[in-house]
Motif scaffolding. Sequence first.
Motif, mmCIF file in Angstrom:
data_model
loop_
_atom_site.group_PDB
_atom_site.id
_atom_site.type_symbol
_atom_site.label_atom_id
_atom_site.label_comp_id
_atom_site.label_asym_id
_atom_site.label_seq_id
_atom_site.Cartn_x
_atom_site.Cartn_y
_atom_site.Cartn_z
ATOM 1 N N ALA A 178 34.125 -32.988 -45.529
ATOM 2 C CA ALA A 178 33.444 -33.436 -47.628
ATOM 3 C C ALA A 178 34.270 -35.080 -47.098
ATOM 4 C CB ALA A 178 34.302 -33.102 -48.198
ATOM 5 N N GLY A 179 34.795 -35.120 -46.551
ATOM 6 C CA GLY A 179 34.941 -36.975 -46.703
ATOM 7 C C GLY A 179 33.835 -37.347 -45.631
ATOM 8 N N ILE A 180 34.339 -36.889 -44.475
ATOM 9 C CA ILE A 180 33.167 -37.337 -43.374
ATOM 10 C C ILE A 180 31.925 -37.084 -44.081
ATOM 11 C CG2 ILE A 180 32.242 -34.933 -41.817
ATOM 12 C CD1 ILE A 180 34.298 -38.544 -40.487
ATOM 13 N N LEU A 181 31.308 -36.362 -44.305
ATOM 14 C CA LEU A 181 30.266 -36.099 -45.161
ATOM 15 C C LEU A 181 29.928 -37.516 -46.310
ATOM 16 C CD1 LEU A 181 29.255 -32.249 -45.630
ATOM 17 C CD2 LEU A 181 28.445 -34.236 -44.329
ATOM 18 N N VAL A 182 30.507 -37.564 -47.082
ATOM 19 C CA VAL A 182 30.579 -38.867 -47.891
ATOM 20 C C VAL A 182 30.609 -39.504 -47.257
ATOM 21 C CG1 VAL A 182 32.307 -39.926 -50.081
ATOM 22 C CG2 VAL A 182 31.835 -37.743 -50.357
ATOM 23 N N LEU A 183 31.682 -40.144 -46.052
ATOM 24 C CA LEU A 183 31.516 -41.027 -45.510
ATOM 25 C C LEU A 183 29.967 -41.951 -45.022
ATOM 26 C CD1 LEU A 183 34.952 -42.070 -43.946
ATOM 27 C CD2 LEU A 183 33.716 -43.275 -46.206
ATOM 28 N N THR A 184 29.196 -40.729 -44.686
ATOM 29 C CA THR A 184 28.267 -40.531 -43.510
ATOM 30 C C THR A 184 27.194 -40.697 -44.694
ATOM 31 O OG1 THR A 184 28.990 -39.297 -41.949
ATOM 32 C CG2 THR A 184 26.923 -39.246 -41.966
ATOM 33 N N GLN A 185 27.535 -40.085 -46.019
ATOM 34 C CA GLN A 185 26.033 -39.619 -47.009
ATOM 35 C C GLN A 185 25.980 -41.633 -47.521
ATOM 36 O OE1 GLN A 185 26.336 -38.189 -50.176
ATOM 37 N NE2 GLN A 185 24.632 -37.645 -50.023
ATOM 38 N N ARG A 186 26.761 -42.497 -47.757
ATOM 39 C CA ARG A 186 27.132 -43.969 -47.958
ATOM 40 C C ARG A 186 26.346 -44.274 -46.370
ATOM 41 N NH1 ARG A 186 33.100 -44.304 -50.993
ATOM 42 N NH2 ARG A 186 32.351 -42.889 -52.536
ATOM 43 N N PHE A 187 26.575 -44.817 -45.523
ATOM 44 C CA PHE A 187 26.184 -45.506 -44.785
ATOM 45 C C PHE A 187 25.055 -44.831 -44.178
ATOM 46 C CE2 PHE A 187 25.251 -46.026 -39.932
ATOM 47 C CZ PHE A 187 25.878 -47.113 -39.551
ATOM 48 N N ALA A 225 26.249 -32.884 -34.635
ATOM 49 C CA ALA A 225 25.606 -32.564 -35.331
ATOM 50 C C ALA A 225 25.333 -33.897 -36.140
ATOM 51 C CB ALA A 225 25.175 -31.366 -36.301
ATOM 52 N N LEU A 226 26.767 -34.744 -36.708
ATOM 53 C CA LEU A 226 26.650 -35.716 -37.366
ATOM 54 C C LEU A 226 25.634 -37.006 -36.628
ATOM 55 C CD1 LEU A 226 29.680 -35.573 -39.604
ATOM 56 C CD2 LEU A 226 27.606 -35.640 -40.667
ATOM 57 N N GLY A 227 26.542 -36.864 -34.862
ATOM 58 C CA GLY A 227 26.075 -37.147 -34.181
ATOM 59 C C GLY A 227 24.609 -37.769 -34.040
ATOM 60 N N VAL A 228 24.267 -36.738 -34.401
ATOM 61 C CA VAL A 228 22.290 -36.856 -33.809
ATOM 62 C C VAL A 228 21.691 -36.749 -34.928
ATOM 63 C CG1 VAL A 228 20.587 -34.953 -33.367
ATOM 64 C CG2 VAL A 228 22.492 -34.882 -32.169
ATOM 65 N N TYR A 229 21.820 -37.040 -36.123
ATOM 66 C CA TYR A 229 22.075 -37.011 -37.529
ATOM 67 C C TYR A 229 22.036 -38.539 -37.748
ATOM 68 C CZ TYR A 229 21.517 -37.741 -42.485
ATOM 69 O OH TYR A 229 21.127 -38.175 -43.662
ATOM 70 N N LEU A 231 22.599 -40.996 -35.237
ATOM 71 C CA LEU A 231 21.410 -41.530 -34.018
ATOM 72 C C LEU A 231 20.173 -41.732 -33.949
ATOM 73 C CD1 LEU A 231 21.583 -42.328 -31.337
ATOM 74 C CD2 LEU A 231 20.855 -40.258 -30.019
ATOM 75 N N VAL A 232 19.748 -40.767 -35.180
ATOM 76 C CA VAL A 232 17.802 -40.198 -34.987
ATOM 77 C C VAL A 232 18.064 -41.642 -36.767
ATOM 78 C CG1 VAL A 232 16.210 -39.098 -37.009
ATOM 79 C CG2 VAL A 232 17.569 -37.660 -35.191
ATOM 80 N N ALA A 233 18.912 -41.305 -37.597
ATOM 81 C CA ALA A 233 19.214 -42.588 -38.115
ATOM 82 C C ALA A 233 18.893 -44.364 -37.456
ATOM 83 C CB ALA A 233 19.670 -42.324 -39.198
ATOM 84 N N LEU A 234 20.070 -44.330 -37.493
ATOM 85 C CA LEU A 234 19.860 -45.366 -36.386
ATOM 86 C C LEU A 234 19.051 -46.250 -35.537
ATOM 87 C CD1 LEU A 234 23.809 -45.284 -34.872
ATOM 88 C CD2 LEU A 234 22.917 -47.021 -36.900
ATOM 89 N N VAL A 235 18.511 -45.517 -34.475
ATOM 90 C CA VAL A 235 16.684 -45.530 -34.045
ATOM 91 C C VAL A 235 16.436 -45.839 -35.248
ATOM 92 C CG1 VAL A 235 15.081 -44.726 -32.656
ATOM 93 C CG2 VAL A 235 16.994 -43.534 -32.409
ATOM 94 N N ARG A 236 15.731 -45.351 -36.457
ATOM 95 C CA ARG A 236 14.875 -45.325 -37.643
ATOM 96 C C ARG A 236 15.010 -47.108 -37.909
ATOM 97 N NH1 ARG A 236 14.483 -39.772 -40.756
ATOM 98 N NH2 ARG A 236 13.326 -38.415 -39.201
#
Length: 290
Positions: A178-187, A225-229, A231-236
């Motif tokens: 849950a914590g890592i998903l919250v941090l990912t969503q914010r970033f 899975a988070l890494g792929v997600y 990566l896609v966001a950073l490429v965009r």
Amino acid sequence: CLSTTRYCYYELIIMKKLSDLLASPKFFPVTVGIFWLNALWIAFSVAFPMAYDEGYHLDIIRLYAQKWLPFWADQPLNVDHLGAVYRDPSYIWHYLLSFPYRVFAHFFHSEMAQVIFLRLIDIVIFTVGLILYRKLLERTGVSKKLLNVVFMLLVLTPAVPFLAGQVNYDNLLFTVVAGILVLTQRFIGELTEKKRFNLQAFVLLIGVAALSSLVKYAFLPILMALGVYMLVALVRFYRRTTWKKLKKDLQKQVRSYTKSRIIPLSLFIIVSGSLFFERYGVNLVRYHSP
């Protein structure tokens, strides 16, 4: 509606009351309270050991309670029934719980009292996870009614309080995911909405992800899975900006950081990265398996 006007009126009143109840801000605290009642009942009433290898986890906690650092030069004697403890990457939860266990065991020698104490800590850890998941889902724009119903159904699922009310590292895994998903969503949100690469949030995300993988190796697929997600966001993001502009923004962020922020961040990423490499990196090199 029912056939008569009076019954139709009563039915609408009941539906309105139910709708107001589900949308109430007090509904979630009540849900957490129900969860605690169930989990506490299990923690205090069920004999030790329970399912999910509760006895196995307690033995490893006791093993770590005999040392200050979580490193082994070799496999400890007479613990082969616990697996390859000295190279097991799923150790952070056992190591952290060994510290409150040491203090409690010094004053209370009853095994059942020690078990209940550790079960209570796990209930608190699981509760933090529930709060984090709610914050995560609130940011998706889901209605409060739906959120309240979902969380009530979750805590009423028998396996949930049964797991939370026992000594098991899955409780911490539930929370760190849950914590890592919250941090990912914010970033990612700042990346897409504000068009800004938040360096501090990125460093925290990497560090927390590294430590989370040491709670249980089952986190690795989630990390991939988070890494792929990411990566896609950073490429965009990179397509919408230039390297010169990104470099200038990062330099500006670094210059704005004080020593009181840089030193803890640097230590955090160094320690978390080193602990990750010490288990997964060394295991890959030495045994060709993480």
